[in-house]
Structure formats: structure tokens, C-alpha cells
Design an enzyme around this catalytic site. Sequence first.
Site, PDB file in Angstrom:
ATOM      1  N   ASN A  89       1.272 -14.339  -1.232  1.00  0.00           N
ATOM      2  CA  ASN A  89       1.940 -13.236  -0.539  1.00  0.00           C
ATOM      3  C   ASN A  89       2.740 -13.657   0.688  1.00  0.00           C
ATOM      4  O   ASN A  89       3.511 -12.861   1.230  1.00  0.00           O
ATOM      5  CB  ASN A  89       0.914 -12.175  -0.125  1.00  0.00           C
ATOM      6  CG  ASN A  89       0.297 -11.490  -1.327  1.00  0.00           C
ATOM      7  OD1 ASN A  89       0.607 -11.808  -2.469  1.00  0.00           O
ATOM      8  ND2 ASN A  89      -0.584 -10.541  -1.068  1.00  0.00           N
ATOM      9  N   ASP A 114       5.531 -17.184 -12.059  1.00  0.00           N
ATOM     10  CA  ASP A 114       5.103 -16.548 -13.307  1.00  0.00           C
ATOM     11  C   ASP A 114       5.849 -15.228 -13.485  1.00  0.00           C
ATOM     12  O   ASP A 114       6.328 -14.643 -12.514  1.00  0.00           O
ATOM     13  CB  ASP A 114       3.593 -16.290 -13.283  1.00  0.00           C
ATOM     14  CG  ASP A 114       3.178 -15.411 -12.102  1.00  0.00           C
ATOM     15  OD1 ASP A 114       3.417 -15.810 -10.950  1.00  0.00           O
ATOM     16  OD2 ASP A 114       2.640 -14.314 -12.330  1.00  0.00           O
TER      17      ASP A 114
END
Length: 210
Positions: A89, A114
Site C-alpha cells: 500500500n 498482479d
Amino acid sequence: MFERLKKWLGFGITTEQNEEDLMKKFLIVGLGNIGEKYHNTRHNIGFKILDHLASEAEVSFETVKLGDRSTLKVKGRTLVLIKPSTYMNLSGKAVKYWLDKEKIPLENLLVITDDLNLPFGTLRLKTKGSDGGHNGLKDIQDKLQTTKYNRFRFGISDAFSKGKQVDYVLSEWNEEETSQLDERLKTAAEVIKSFALAGVNNTMNQFNGK
């Protein structure tokens, strides 16, 4: 001898030469989360691809500020590999820091992540785009103040039940995926080398969707 010393000290090197050298330098950032429990999870494919690339080139990572770093040479190009230690994050902090420290132009940045919206193992390179709900990309966009940076998406599919997205991305590859992963990692490494050698557009034409 004196001429060599002048060159080593930086005398006689033109601005054009410096700019040319910088254009041959690339920052390749693989996204993931640090810690053994995340090592083999879908969300850590960015780390896994860089580990594979470094292993192929027989170079190792060292722990540095905001991540693990390795460097390799590919036909006159320098690839600086970074695995941020900031957790997913806060990935933007590491990306911004290493772009500035290495004096690498934004167009020579490639972020590996991803992607739930692509079938497993599908590879897709893009030069810009939204964060797509990906917290790592969201933070990079915030820190760089732009959506125009190269990203390399590795498909992990969306084979999860409603409300199980977090569990899915933080879970490990299944048996079928694991059996195909080595081949996909080899191709992903070729994508990265092509990005540095042939440029983003040629690489997209050759590899996207494969």
C-alpha cells in the site's frame, strides 16, 4: 593517464553524454509484501519475477533504503531492480525515492504487478492507465502525480468467491498454476529485457496477451 583521470573525474563529459547514459538506465520495480508468509502468494508476483530475473543473471539482492536492490547489465543497458520493503500500500514511496536517487527518467520505469482481471499467466504491458483498484498502483500514482508510467501486469485470474478477494490475492498458487509458473516467469523475464532493449511499444506488440 591524465586523460583517463579527467574522464574518471567527469571532466570532458558533455551534457549529451550524461543524458545518453541516463537513457540506458532503467528502474524495474516488482510489487509485493515483505515477509516469509507472503513469499509465494499471488500478490507477490512482482517480487517473484524479479527474483527469477536476478537468478538467471546470477546477481543477488542487497537490503537498502526502502527495499531490496539488485543491478544487472543487458547489452549495454543497466537494469536497477527494486523490491520495495514498504508493503504494497506504500509502494509509491520506494518508486519515487529510487527514481530520484538513480536519476532515471520516468519513461524508463517499469512497475510489475498482479492483475485480477487477466487470466492466470497472461502478460500485458501498458504505458498508462488507472490503478484498477490495486492499492500499490494507487500509491505510485499518488506519489508520482501521474498515471502515465509503464506497468507490466501478470494475470492471476479472478477465481474467488464474492467477498474473498483479499484472501485470494494473499493465498498461494494452486497446483495447476505452480506447474505452469516457471515457464511464465521465463517469459516475464524476457518481457523486461525487451522493454530495456527494444522499447515499450515493440515489447507490447511482441508479448501482450501471451
